[in-house]
Structures are given as structure tokens and as C-alpha cells.
Scaffold this motif. Structure first.
Motif, PDB file in Angstrom:
ATOM      1  N   VAL A 288      38.854  35.734  44.135  1.00  0.00           N
ATOM      2  CA  VAL A 288      39.102  37.299  43.509  1.00  0.00           C
ATOM      3  C   VAL A 288      40.782  37.212  43.238  1.00  0.00           C
ATOM      4  O   VAL A 288      41.006  37.851  42.265  1.00  0.00           O
ATOM      5  N   LEU A 292      41.428  37.539  39.393  1.00  0.00           N
ATOM      6  CA  LEU A 292      41.888  39.087  39.155  1.00  0.00           C
ATOM      7  C   LEU A 292      43.203  39.441  38.548  1.00  0.00           C
ATOM      8  O   LEU A 292      43.141  40.065  37.539  1.00  0.00           O
ATOM      9  N   ASN A 295      43.344  37.857  35.015  1.00  0.00           N
ATOM     10  CA  ASN A 295      42.266  38.830  34.135  1.00  0.00           C
ATOM     11  C   ASN A 295      43.151  39.883  33.505  1.00  0.00           C
ATOM     12  O   ASN A 295      43.044  40.346  32.328  1.00  0.00           O
ATOM     13  N   LEU A 296      43.740  40.595  34.602  1.00  0.00           N
ATOM     14  CA  LEU A 296      44.306  41.804  34.117  1.00  0.00           C
ATOM     15  C   LEU A 296      45.384  41.876  33.302  1.00  0.00           C
ATOM     16  O   LEU A 296      45.634  42.785  32.269  1.00  0.00           O
ATOM     17  N   VAL A 349      33.419  43.973  44.435  1.00  0.00           N
ATOM     18  CA  VAL A 349      33.682  42.583  43.462  1.00  0.00           C
ATOM     19  C   VAL A 349      32.770  42.776  42.270  1.00  0.00           C
ATOM     20  O   VAL A 349      33.077  42.507  41.272  1.00  0.00           O
ATOM     21  N   MET A 352      33.956  44.620  39.412  1.00  0.00           N
ATOM     22  CA  MET A 352      35.034  44.040  38.656  1.00  0.00           C
ATOM     23  C   MET A 352      34.325  43.499  37.436  1.00  0.00           C
ATOM     24  O   MET A 352      35.186  43.127  36.509  1.00  0.00           O
ATOM     25  N   LEU A 355      35.307  44.960  34.008  1.00  0.00           N
ATOM     26  CA  LEU A 355      36.963  44.951  33.606  1.00  0.00           C
ATOM     27  C   LEU A 355      36.842  44.238  32.508  1.00  0.00           C
ATOM     28  O   LEU A 355      36.416  43.015  32.405  1.00  0.00           O
ATOM     29  N   VAL A 365      39.542  49.753  37.551  1.00  0.00           N
ATOM     30  CA  VAL A 365      40.197  48.933  38.705  1.00  0.00           C
ATOM     31  C   VAL A 365      40.183  49.669  39.986  1.00  0.00           C
ATOM     32  O   VAL A 365      39.745  48.920  40.976  1.00  0.00           O
ATOM     33  N   VAL A 369      38.748  47.896  43.697  1.00  0.00           N
ATOM     34  CA  VAL A 369      39.645  47.220  44.734  1.00  0.00           C
ATOM     35  C   VAL A 369      39.456  48.298  45.815  1.00  0.00           C
ATOM     36  O   VAL A 369      39.649  47.781  47.010  1.00  0.00           O
ATOM     37  N   HIS A 436      37.694  35.896  29.726  1.00  0.00           N
ATOM     38  CA  HIS A 436      36.857  37.095  30.433  1.00  0.00           C
ATOM     39  C   HIS A 436      35.511  36.458  30.713  1.00  0.00           C
ATOM     40  O   HIS A 436      34.896  36.988  31.574  1.00  0.00           O
ATOM     41  N   PHE A 439      35.561  34.682  33.792  1.00  0.00           N
ATOM     42  CA  PHE A 439      35.950  35.840  35.008  1.00  0.00           C
ATOM     43  C   PHE A 439      34.921  36.480  35.597  1.00  0.00           C
ATOM     44  O   PHE A 439      34.517  36.442  36.656  1.00  0.00           O
ATOM     45  N   MET A 443      33.210  36.050  39.352  1.00  0.00           N
ATOM     46  CA  MET A 443      33.233  37.288  40.259  1.00  0.00           C
ATOM     47  C   MET A 443      31.891  37.395  40.745  1.00  0.00           C
ATOM     48  O   MET A 443      31.382  37.729  41.847  1.00  0.00           O
TER      49      MET A 443
END
Length: 499
Positions: A288, A292, A295-296, A349, A352, A355, A365, A369, A436, A439, A443
Motif C-alpha cells: 500500500v 499509493l 498512484n496519487l 484499503v 482505495m 481512487l 483519499v 487512509v 491504475h 494498482f 490493492m
């Protein structure tokens, strides 16, 4: 200057405060590094022309040497002097940081990151050991609480500093900033921190075990990372060779008269169970935290500063709630919290998965978190207390070190294998659509690992019997997300040197 002859410092004395400053800054060097490096990965990769495997190794080379050597490093401090080994680690870490800042290629960066991990292994066990050996018993717990609190503040500030440096002067400055901090630690420690040793420490070191575990983890990690391009015959042979080396490590520890990982610890089912939970949970967290922030930035378009700060609620919640969580576990036993914590984190998670492009921090987000942080705050203190309660007093330090090494090994292997399972490779981190999709798969796997961790706890962790003395609660827990906090060395009285 004259040094105290033994553990005679108090928290109110100037000398005691200087010891805290040195140990907080020293532990912050290693603790902060992982956070800021993750923030910088996309920029590093583009500047150095690296594929995704290069980003994996930028993180894993550091974690590999740290996880493999942290137990041996603790023994070195007991034998040769805790301040001496701590200072060697600080200087080593600073020198490697300078080399990281100057690295012209991704290959060079990976090599010097491995050297940086050696320095981190040398300095990490020393912080709490120096506090434990320097302060009078009445002030020791308070000193550890102050150390933990300031370490948490440093961890909270790290994403802001790292994000600012990556977006401003450039990613090389996240390594250069370590140099003046390390210089300050060296000056303070040489002037104000008393030297100490364990007079009963074993004079023999488990060098063979250290080599075997480093080779085994390194080769296995290399094979798992290479699996992203396919499970070729060479990848399978390397994986088998890594497993053989790790089996050789275990057999060596069973036969050794001075093992760095005493097999007697795993004769306790509670200790073994807690470490299985640790491995599953921290493998998930490793994946993660690695993916993460990338990815952000790549998919959601966050700046390095905002992407780094995205995980701030996790650190804040652990800092605020871990002590209360430990107190609750002392009253009711650890099983419920060690079961529920990973499940709550898994829910975070899974959130996420929402996202994507142009995700909003406050509505997408932050809730994810926050749930992740709540789950960790519920779990980490009971986990640490369970590990310590399962070991004899003489083994408390090494048991905690083993637990920390298990956590880092879980993260190491997860970062190696998750991208292969999720289909992330090559230049995918520069392609928002490709990254993405991978990801989301990663996740989902991480959430599954957290559920597995909770299930293991539910099935194997036992609460203390009625009438049995509960494990002593800890007032503070450090907020290093790479692994559970390392308990201060427990054992025979130490002697201080006049140096």
C-alpha cells in the motif's frame, strides 16, 4: 568531558536532554527516509530513465540490508559499545546518502541504497538501547515516551519536507538533507552520550547466519521482481536458490550456539502466531505505502507534496491512539484488537479502489487512509505487547527485533511480487491507465492479506488466562510504518565507559 559511570542521567538534567536529542535525530534519519523516498519515486524514475523494477529495487535494496542485518547490529552494539555502533551507523548512513544524491544511474542508486540500509541497521537498534542504558530506572519510561513522541512528530513532518524538496530543488535533496542532520547527531553524541556495553554479551557473532539470510532474501527478491517479465526457468531457479539459502539459514540457527535468531523463541506458539500476523499485515502495508503515493501522482495528478502528505492521518492516528489501544488490550487481552484492527485496515484499503483520475483528497483519499490508520492504531500496540509477553525477559530485545525484521521482510517480498501479480512493469508508472489497472489489482490483494492477518489472529492468538499477570503496557509506540517498534534491549546490567 566526563561521562556518567552507569545509567545515572535524569530527564531534567541537560545531559539527559542531549541524549534524547541525539537519539531522536538518529532514529529519524532512518525512519523518515522510507517515506520521502516513496514520494520521490516517479521523479527518480523519469530522471534516471528507470523501468518499474528500478523503482522496486530503489526501495527494496534498502529494506533488504536493513532487515537482514538489524539483529546482528544489535549484538554488535552490546559487544563493542552502543554509542560506537550507533555513531558508525549514522556516519555510514550519511555517506551513503551523499552517494545516493550523486547517483548518475538507477543501478548506482540501487547499489548505494543497499549501503544506506546497512547504516540504518547499525543505528536503528541503538536509539532505545542508548536511552535504556543512560537513564536512571525512574526516568527511563518517561524518556522512551518523549523519544517516541518526537519520533512521531518527525514522521508526520517527513512527507511535507520530502514533497517540498521533490517538487522544488529536486529529489536528490531528500538524500542531501541527511548529511547536516547526521553531522549534528555525531557532534551531540560524542559530547553528551555515555558509552555503554553489555558485559555478559556473547563475544561470538553469527556472521554465517547474517550472510545466509542476506543472500537468501536478496536472491529470492531478485527472482520475484524478475517474475514481472514472466516465470522463466532462470527466475524459477533463482527463486529456488533463494529458498535453499533461507533453509540453510534456519538450519544454521538451529545448530549455532550463538544464533542471531534463537529458534527457542518460535517454540512459543503465541510468539509464532504473532509473527505470522505481522508478516501478513506488514506485507500488505508495504504494498500500500509503495504503490499509493505513486498512484496519487501518476493517476490522480497530485503534487509530490500532497501525495506524501496523504498518509499523514495514519501517522497521526497511531501517535494519538496507540497508547490507549495498548491499555485496552491490557484489560481485555490482545485477540479482539489483533483481529479487528487488520479488518478495519482492509476496509480502508478496499476504499482505495475508488481512487482514479482527478480523485478528491477530502472525499476519496482521506476516508480510506483514516480507516487504514484506525485499523493500525487498534492493532500495533497489542501486537507489540503480545510479542514481548511471549518471550522471556532475557529475550525481550531480540524478540522485538525479530518481529521488526519479520515486518520488514514481509514488506520487502510484497514490493517484489505484487507488481508481477498485478501486471505492473516497465514504464507503466508513466502510463496512468496501465498503472491504475494494476494498482486496483494490487490493492485487492493487499486487502486480502490484511483479512488473512486478522483471521490468523482470531484463530491462534490467546488472551491471558484469568488471574494471569497481563503484559506491562507501554505508554508510547514509535510511528515507523516500516515495522513494529523495537523494544529496548533487556538483559543484564550494562557498564558505562569513560570515553
Amino acid at each position: 568531558m566526563d561521562k556518567p559511570a552507569g545509567a545515572r542521567l535524569t530527564l531534567t538534567a541537560p545531559a539527559g536532554r542531549w541524549v534524547l536529542v541525539a537519539t531522536v535525530l538518529g532514529s529519524a534519519l532512518a525512519g523518515i527516509d522510507a517515506t520521502v523516498v516513496n514520494v520521490a519515486l516517479p521523479r527518480m524514475g523519469r530522471d534516471l530513465g528507470a523501468g518499474f523494477s528500478g523503482l522496486q529495487w530503489t526501495v527494496n535494496a534498502y529494506t533488504l540490508t536493513l532487515a537482514a542485518l538489524i539483529l546482528l547490529a544489535g549484538s554488535l552494539g552490546d559487544r563493542f559499545g552502543r554509542r560506537r555502533v550507533f555513531l558508525i551507523g549514522v556516519v555510514w548512513f550519511a555517506a551513503a546518502s551523499m552517494l545516493c544524491a550523486l547517483a548518475p544511474t538507477i543501478g548506482v542508486l540501487v547499489a548505494v541504497r543497499a549501503l544506506q540500509g546497512v547504516g540504518a541497521a547499525l543505528l536503528t537498534p541503538g536509539s532505545l538501547s542508548l536511552i535504556s542504558s543512560s537513564f536512571v530506572p525512574d526516568d527511563r519510561a518517561k524518556a522512551i515516551g518523549v523519544w517516541s513522541g518526537f519520533s512521531g512528530v518527525a514522521a508526520a513532518l517527513a512527507p511535507f519536507v520530502g514533497g517540498y524538496l521533490v517538487a522544488g530543488p529536486g529529489w536528490r535533496w531528500i538524500f542531501l538533507i541527511n548529511v547536516p542532520l547526521a553531522a549534528a547527531v555525531v557532534v551531540i553524541a560524542r559530547r553528551h552520550v555515555p558509552e555503554s556495553r553489555d558485559p555478559d554479551a556473547d563475544t561470538r557473532l553469527d556472521a554465517q547466519g547474517a550472510v545466509l539470510v542476506a543472500v537468501g532474501l536478496g536472491v529470492l527478491t531478485y527472482a520475484l521482481t524478475g517474475a514481472a517479465a514472466g516465470w522463466s526457468v532462470s527466475v524459477q531457479l533463482l527463486g529456488a536458490a533463494g529458498l535453499v539459502a533461507l533453509v540453510g539459514f534456519w538450519l544454521t540457527e538451529r545448530r549455532s550456539k550463538h544464533p542471531m535468531l534463537p529458534p527457542r523463541l518460535f517454540a512459543n506458539r503465541q510468539f509464532t502466531a504473532a509473527n505470522l500476523v505481522t508478516f501478513a499485515v506488514y506485507a500488505a502495508l508495504g504494498g500500500v505505502f509503495f504503490l499509493l503515493v505513486v498512484n496519487l501522482q501518476v493517476v490522480s495528478g497530485f503534487s509530490p507534496l500532497l501525495a506524501g502528505a496523504a498518509l499523514l492521518p495514519v501517522t497521526a492516528l497511531m501517535l494519538l491512539l496507540s497508547a490507549r489501544s495498548g491499555a485496552v488490550a491490557t484489560r481485555i487481552g490482545p485477540r479482539l484488537q489483533m483481529t479487528a484492527g487488520p479488518l478495519v485496515a482492509a476496509a480502508g484499503v478496499l476504499m482505495m479502489l475508488r481512487l482514479g483520475r482527478h480523485s478528491a483528497y477530502l472525499t476519496e483519499v482521506l476516508p480510506a487512509v483514516t480507516l487504514l490508520g484506525l485499523g493500525l492504531a487498534v492493532m500495533v500496540a497489542p501486537l507489540t505487547a503480545t510479542v514481548l509477553a511471549a518471550a522471556a525477559d532475557r529475550d525481550a530485545g531480540v524478540a522485538s527485533g525479530v518481529n521488526n525484521a519479520v515486518a520488514r521482510t514481509g514488506g520487502l517480498l510484497a514490493i517484489a511480487v505484487l507488481p508481477a501479480l498485478a501486471g505492473i512493469s516497465g514504464a507503466d508508472y508513466q502510463n496512468p491507465a496501465s498503472f491504475h489497472e494494476g494498482f486496483r489489482v494490487a490493492m485487492a490483494i493487499c486487502a486480502g492479506l490484511l483479512v488473512v492477518g486478522g483471521a490468523i489472529a482470531a484463530l491462534t492468538i490467546r488472551n491471558p488466562r484469568a488471574g494471569a499477570a497481563p503484559p506491562a503496557p507501554h505508554e508510547r509506540y514509535s510511528c515507523d510504518l516500516g515495522g513494529p517498534p523495537i523494544h529496548e534491549t533487556s538483559g543484564p546490567a550494562v557498564t558505562a565507559d569513560e570515553s
